[in-house]
Write an enzyme that holds these catalytic residues in place. Structure first.
Site, mmCIF file in Angstrom:
data_model
loop_
_atom_site.group_PDB
_atom_site.id
_atom_site.type_symbol
_atom_site.label_atom_id
_atom_site.label_comp_id
_atom_site.label_asym_id
_atom_site.label_seq_id
_atom_site.Cartn_x
_atom_site.Cartn_y
_atom_site.Cartn_z
ATOM 1 N N SER A 20 0.862 -1.188 0.000
ATOM 2 C CA SER A 20 0.000 0.000 0.000
ATOM 3 C C SER A 20 0.891 1.227 0.000
ATOM 4 C CB SER A 20 -0.889 0.009 1.252
ATOM 5 O OG SER A 20 -1.537 1.252 1.414
ATOM 6 N N TYR A 79 -2.569 -1.298 10.363
ATOM 7 C CA TYR A 79 -2.462 -1.279 8.902
ATOM 8 C C TYR A 79 -1.145 -0.636 8.468
ATOM 9 C CZ TYR A 79 -3.980 -0.768 4.033
ATOM 10 O OH TYR A 79 -4.085 -0.860 2.671
ATOM 11 N N LYS A 101 1.825 -2.815 6.663
ATOM 12 C CA LYS A 101 2.115 -2.509 5.257
ATOM 13 C C LYS A 101 3.573 -2.066 5.075
ATOM 14 C CE LYS A 101 -1.811 -3.516 3.346
ATOM 15 N NZ LYS A 101 -1.925 -4.613 2.343
#
Length: 264
Positions: free
Chosen positions: A139, A152, A156
């Site tokens: 991401s 997250y 990532k």
């Protein structure tokens, strides 16, 4: 992609489904569309078949090494050795550092260990043949962070770090590695958060225009063709990432101002 055999996880919706359709349209010999949502995966396969492509749908938990091993076996049985393994499934909870232990664990299992397991099951055959490709869907958050979503952002970043390690280690042996790092994309992972006004989703949406999954698939096709390590559907990520590296403290301060980041 002509004549290539592809395995995708998280391929029933969003970016994964768009990549599956595009790979088939580009002439892939076979596409394994895997997801926890088997019904939706079968719909993607039906679309591919209707357009003359070859694909199969399989139920798989991307965090399970045994399930990923099964996908490689199924691909080889149906179409031949896997040329491209796309570990694409993702998980986001929109929580801060005080996220529940289960949320941290699930984030690590999907956003990091999925890619580890994918490499473990795909690499042996690729190395024996002297060629292959691993595409890790990370991401833009793995390069620039995500205010408002600690699990997250952290996982990532770890995914990008793993992709770097794999590229350094296996590129000399014929296996290419790319990290796909989009920002906001109109998917079921992001849009509900935007609608609910969640800080993490709003921060991502504010960084760059939202893309359609098909736009990301287009970037993937070009990125794989040129064997780019970082595939950046949002070109602005490249400039922002460079600015971050040139002055990290200034970049952090600016990010706080732009996103209104708060302690969580």
């Amino acid at each position: 992609m002509t004549g290539r055999v592809v395995v995708l996880t998280g391929a029933a919706h969003g970016i994964g489904a768009a990549m599956a359709r595009r790979f088939a349209a580009e002439g892939a010999a076979g596409v394994v569309v895997s997801d926890l949502d088997l019904d939706a995966a079968e719909k993607v396969v039906a679309e591919i078949s209707a357009s003359g492509g070859a694909a199969i749908a399989r139920h798989a938990d991307a965090s399970s090494k045994e399930d990923l091993k099964m996908l490689v076996t199924e691909a080889r049985t149906e179409f031949g050795p896997v040329d491209l393994f796309c570990s694409n499934a993702g998980a986001a909870f929109g929580t801060g550092v005080h996220a529940a232990d289960e949320q941290w664990s699930r984030s690590w299992a999907i956003n990091v260990m999925q890619h580890v397991h994918a490499a473990q099951v795909a690499l042996p055959a690729m190395l024996s043949r002297g060629h292959g490709y691993l595409l890790i869907t990370a991401s833009g958050a793995g390069l620039l962070g995500t205010p408002g979503d600690a699990p997250y952002s952290v996982t990532k970043h770890a995914a990008v770090g793993l992709a770097e390690w794999l590229a350094i280690t296996y590129r000399p042996r014929g296996v290419r590695v790319s990290a796909l790092c989009p920002l906001g994309v109109r998917t079921a992972l992001l849009e509900p958060g935007i609608a609910a006004g969640h800080p993490a989703a709003l921060a991502i949406a504010a960084l760059a225009p939202l893309l359609e999954p098909e736009d990301v698939a287009e970037s993937v096709i070009h990125g794989l063709a040129s064997e780019e390590f970082l595939i950046l559907p949002h070109e602005s990520v490249r400039e922002t990432y460079a600015r971050k590296a040139a002055g990290l403290d200034e970049w952090i301060d600016q990010t706080i101002l732009e996103t209104g980041a708060r302690k969580r």
